[in-house]
Write an enzyme that holds these catalytic residues in place. Sequence first.
Site, PDB file in Angstrom:
ATOM      1  N   GLN A 112       0.854  -1.191   0.000  1.00 50.74           N
ATOM      2  CA  GLN A 112       0.000   0.000   0.000  1.00 50.74           C
ATOM      3  C   GLN A 112       0.890   1.242   0.000  1.00 50.74           C
ATOM      4  O   GLN A 112       1.763   1.385   0.859  1.00 50.74           O
ATOM      5  CB  GLN A 112      -0.900  -0.004   1.237  1.00 50.74           C
ATOM      6  CG  GLN A 112      -1.878   1.157   1.294  1.00 50.74           C
ATOM      7  CD  GLN A 112      -2.629   1.184   2.613  1.00 50.74           C
ATOM      8  OE1 GLN A 112      -2.057   1.462   3.653  1.00 50.74           O
ATOM      9  NE2 GLN A 112      -3.923   0.860   2.572  1.00 50.74           N
ATOM     10  N   TYR A 127      -6.225  10.906   3.615  1.00 43.63           N
ATOM     11  CA  TYR A 127      -4.806  11.116   3.358  1.00 43.63           C
ATOM     12  C   TYR A 127      -4.707  12.062   2.156  1.00 43.63           C
ATOM     13  O   TYR A 127      -5.724  12.443   1.568  1.00 43.63           O
ATOM     14  CB  TYR A 127      -4.108   9.786   3.093  1.00 43.63           C
ATOM     15  CG  TYR A 127      -3.936   8.938   4.336  1.00 43.63           C
ATOM     16  CD1 TYR A 127      -2.708   8.877   5.001  1.00 43.63           C
ATOM     17  CD2 TYR A 127      -4.996   8.197   4.860  1.00 43.63           C
ATOM     18  CE1 TYR A 127      -2.543   8.110   6.139  1.00 43.63           C
ATOM     19  CE2 TYR A 127      -4.845   7.430   6.010  1.00 43.63           C
ATOM     20  CZ  TYR A 127      -3.611   7.391   6.647  1.00 43.63           C
ATOM     21  OH  TYR A 127      -3.467   6.651   7.785  1.00 43.63           O
ATOM     22  N   ARG A 171      -9.703  -7.075  10.480  1.00 47.48           N
ATOM     23  CA  ARG A 171      -9.707  -7.419  11.903  1.00 47.48           C
ATOM     24  C   ARG A 171      -9.931  -8.902  12.166  1.00 47.48           C
ATOM     25  O   ARG A 171      -9.312  -9.473  13.070  1.00 47.48           O
ATOM     26  CB  ARG A 171     -10.777  -6.602  12.631  1.00 47.48           C
ATOM     27  CG  ARG A 171     -10.425  -5.152  12.845  1.00 47.48           C
ATOM     28  CD  ARG A 171     -11.629  -4.333  13.278  1.00 47.48           C
ATOM     29  NE  ARG A 171     -12.608  -4.210  12.212  1.00 47.48           N
ATOM     30  CZ  ARG A 171     -13.771  -3.575  12.333  1.00 47.48           C
ATOM     31  NH1 ARG A 171     -14.098  -3.018  13.489  1.00 47.48           N
ATOM     32  NH2 ARG A 171     -14.603  -3.489  11.321  1.00 47.48           N
TER      33      ARG A 171
END
Length: 423
Positions: free
Chosen positions: A108, A178, A355
């Site tokens: 990423q 971002y 998760r």
Amino acid sequence: MRTIPITASSTPSPFDPATLGPVRVPNRIIKAATSEGRSPEGLVTQDLIDFHLGFVRGGVGMTTIAYCCVSPEGKSAPGQIVMSPEAVPGLRRLADAVHAEGAAVSAQLGHAGPVGSKKITGVTPTAPSKFVNPTSFEYCRPITRAEIARVTEQFAAAAQVAVDAGLDAVELHFGHNYLPSAFLSPLLNRRKDEYGGGIDNRSRLVREIARAVRERVGDAIAVTAKISMIDGVPGGIKLAESLRTAQLLDADANLDAILLTEGSSVVRQMYLFRGEVPVEDFAALMKQPVKTGVRLFGKKVLGEFPYEDLYMLEAARQFVPVVKNSKLILLGGITNRDHMEAGMREGFDFVAMGRALLREPGLVNAVREDRDKQTLCTHCNRCMYTVYGRTHCVLDPESAFGPATEAPAAAAPASIAGLAAHA
């Protein structure tokens, strides 16, 4: 052209192999990028390699190295890997280890922009327009046109590092407010030049980055992008505009896939994660007076949003008829085989999990063997605060996948600003 499955017989299994650009992936399940905390010097460690090997041995087709910075000033937290020539040997070791298990690996690529902090980078963070981060109270100065061109080139150079290291793909982080995502937000982008105004102009930077990356790497690796369908911030990114951004990116044909996400790392961070807000755990890492502030205002700043299975599906399905060339990756509340298969039936090419895999790295193999297998993840989100040490599930009693002890207070940021700046 994309083909949307319309019958049960034409719907692929999530365990079927697939192609992603030039890459053959053994199945359609991706380990989503989640901050690892296993590169304290900004370089790959054996600990980081073992972390990802757990997921690929557990059955995912591709794992994602979280948040590799395109430049030092693009960091959002200490210890993040900067995509430079110095990072290549370690990344190659990681890639070789993953490939030996028959899986693929992606990096990423991101630039923090308004999510960044001068305390981390030593420089004032940038944003499309003048901005004060409401959780860190840090001033962000407007980025100049010359700096925009430099950031675009930095993304291309970072992608070349991924090629040099033998990685299979890069994921361009265009989400969570971002820097590239901040340009998409009408709240954060109030520019008067060609990068501001309507959504077509606000989409200019992400399109230029995607084009620069594709021109640099060609077909050497797959190029994907992560975009926020909705950022959950009042006045921010809305679904209708993100649909247009995806349509423009898709028409440019520079992306092999688009990963659909939600949320912001600037404020109301729980819109991405959903579920419980571990305020007391965060407060325990802070020094006074921030500790008291987190306890009093943490839920208000982070937001409270109930967890639901497949919680991004309602928004994500709107992209299936719009995106014609790029493949689509579904994220959010995918924890069992029924969820994976629902994604395939809806027309998505891949699903991504986060998760639930932190709780059980072997979950994919488990659901392949037993379709009734249910996750042990309780969506307590206590894994969120472990990013200040080594990211892990605190409910793992044997510490098989992470240390039983929590991160020391010294590893925590000085404010609530970084609570979810690792997603």
